[in-house]
Write a protein that holds these residues in place. Structure first.
Motif, short mmCIF file in Angstrom:
data_model
loop_
_atom_site.label_atom_id
_atom_site.label_comp_id
_atom_site.label_asym_id
_atom_site.label_seq_id
_atom_site.Cartn_x
_atom_site.Cartn_y
_atom_site.Cartn_z
N GLY A 44 0.82 -1.21 0.00
CA GLY A 44 0.00 0.00 0.00
C GLY A 44 0.85 1.26 0.00
N LEU A 45 1.98 1.22 0.72
CA LEU A 45 2.88 2.37 0.77
C LEU A 45 3.48 2.65 -0.61
N ALA A 46 3.90 1.59 -1.29
CA ALA A 46 4.48 1.77 -2.63
C ALA A 46 3.47 2.40 -3.58
N HIS A 47 2.25 1.95 -3.50
CA HIS A 47 1.19 2.51 -4.36
C HIS A 47 0.92 3.97 -4.00
N ALA A 48 0.91 4.27 -2.70
CA ALA A 48 0.59 5.63 -2.25
C ALA A 48 1.67 6.63 -2.64
N THR A 49 2.94 6.26 -2.49
CA THR A 49 4.01 7.19 -2.86
C THR A 49 3.95 7.52 -4.35
N LYS A 50 3.64 6.53 -5.16
CA LYS A 50 3.51 6.77 -6.60
C LYS A 50 2.29 7.63 -6.90
N ARG A 51 1.17 7.31 -6.26
CA ARG A 51 -0.08 8.04 -6.51
C ARG A 51 0.04 9.50 -6.10
N LEU A 52 0.74 9.75 -4.99
CA LEU A 52 0.83 11.10 -4.45
C LEU A 52 2.06 11.85 -4.94
#
Length: 368
Positions: A44-52
């Motif tokens: 989830g963290l990997a996805h969030a850093t990319k998304r944000l």
């Protein structure tokens, strides 16, 4: 403040995620920049850093707060079991907070958060989008001008889906309670019945609630509140009894008519000028209400008014700069929580209870 406000985002993938998009809402506000994100789930963290679009990601939100020292922390998870600890980690450093609803699962936790914010002058705003709506002021003016006559009742209901009862009271009822308070003030007493399959709940009915809600009980709730003006507010929810369209929302019922309010930053509002409250009898028709009034076109067309969090974020920034409490601040968050907890306290004691509640512990943990 000349530089952008630095925002640290806290999510928890699999345990409430990022709520109703409390993470990427900051990207639309030109006076803020997201500097880091924390998520205890690595994927989830990997996805969030990319998304944000941020480089700094943490699996420990405390470490994120310590190393980046943001101006504002967005506490995003829907699940409430970590809300207190996340809020205290920010507030104790004087960091301002924007938090997903519900506020927290008990009044003693709410008291801790409020005390921490007061100690360091940290501002806290809760994600009740209707509280920030310009239509709240419109409704209050219509009431003051006598559009519905004397206010007699506030009638609120949850979504009454599979969560109907105790969970609906917490998850959707928090919005309705905040609407009631925004328009009518804080109740003076509460009397409620919480039941399971038709019988009053007892200790054997208490379960560990979904979404970190803690002790939970009841598939049906009927609650009434004494309002400061002498009117009565009602909230009810029954499991799997929801309609289509939904009954979720609030009606303000007066001697000359009804105002109906749904949820959102610029929500649908309807007016019925009918003292019988029954168009079938009177032939009266419901009319749309804009921020400009009954039957008027909506003048507010900026995308900000369609954004779930835009008005709240703007108000939080203004509250920081003006050294005032946010419109939907910590006391409003605690007040809505108290209305919810009062339902279970009234059930526990078998009688009406005065507000504010003397008992700050969770009533369902005290059932004999």
């Amino acid at each position: 403040m000349t530089r952008p406000y630095r925002v640290g985002v806290i999510g928890s993938t699999g345990r409430g995620g990022y709520g109703h998009r409390l993470d990427d809402c900051w990207l639309a506000e030109p006076r803020t920049e997201i500097v880091a994100v924390a998520d205890d789930n690595k994927a989830g963290l990997a996805h969030a850093t990319k998304r944000l679009g941020v480089d700094r990601g943490y699996t420990d939100y405390r470490k994120m707060i310590e190393e980046t020292n943001p101006d504002i922390v967005a506490i995003c998870p829907r699940w409430v079991d970590q809300h207190r600890d996340m809020a205290l980690a920010a507030a104790e450093r004087g960091i301002h907070i924007y938090m997903e609803k519900p506020f927290c699962p008990s009044l003693d936790q709410a008291d801790e958060i409020v005390a921490a914010c007061q100690q360091t002058h940290a501002k806290l705003a809760i994600a009740h989008p209707t509280r920030y709506s310009p239509k709240i002021a419109t409704i209050k003016k219509l009431i003051a001008d006598g559009a519905i006559g004397e206010v007699l009742e506030y009638r609120g209901r949850g979504k009454e889906d599979h969560r109907g009862g105790g969970e609906d009271l917490w998850v959707l009822g928090t919005h309705v309670m905040d609407m009631i308070r925004a328009i009518g003030g804080h109740p003076q007493w509460c009397f409620a019945i919480v039941s399971e399959e038709g019988d009053p709940v007892t200790a054997k009915n208490v379960v560990d609630g979904n979404e970190g809600l803690g002790p939970l009980a009841g598939d049906a709730i009927q609650a009434m509140y004494g309002m400061p003006d002498g009117s009565t507010a009602y909230f009810a929810t029954h499991r799997k009894a929801g309609g289509n369209p939904s009954r979720y929302g609030l009606q303000i019922v007066g001697s000359k008519g009804i105002l109906e309010l749904l949820e959102g930053p610029l929500p649908p509002v309807k007016y019925l000028g009918d003292p019988s409250w029954s168009p079938g009898r009177s032939g009266a028709e419901w009319q749309n209400v804009s921020s400009a009034g009954i039957g008027e076109e909506e003048p507010l067309t900026d995308p900000l008014y369609r954004s779930r969090h835009g008005l709240a974020i703007r108000d939080l920034l203004a509250a920081i700069e003006e050294e005032r409490e946010p419109i939907g601040g910590m006391e409003e968050a605690r007040g809505a929580t108290e209305m919810i907890v009062a339902v279970f306290e009234s059930q526990r004691r078998g009688r009406p209870v005065d507000l504010p509640l003397k008992n700050r512990k969770h009533p369902l943990s005290m059932l004999g």
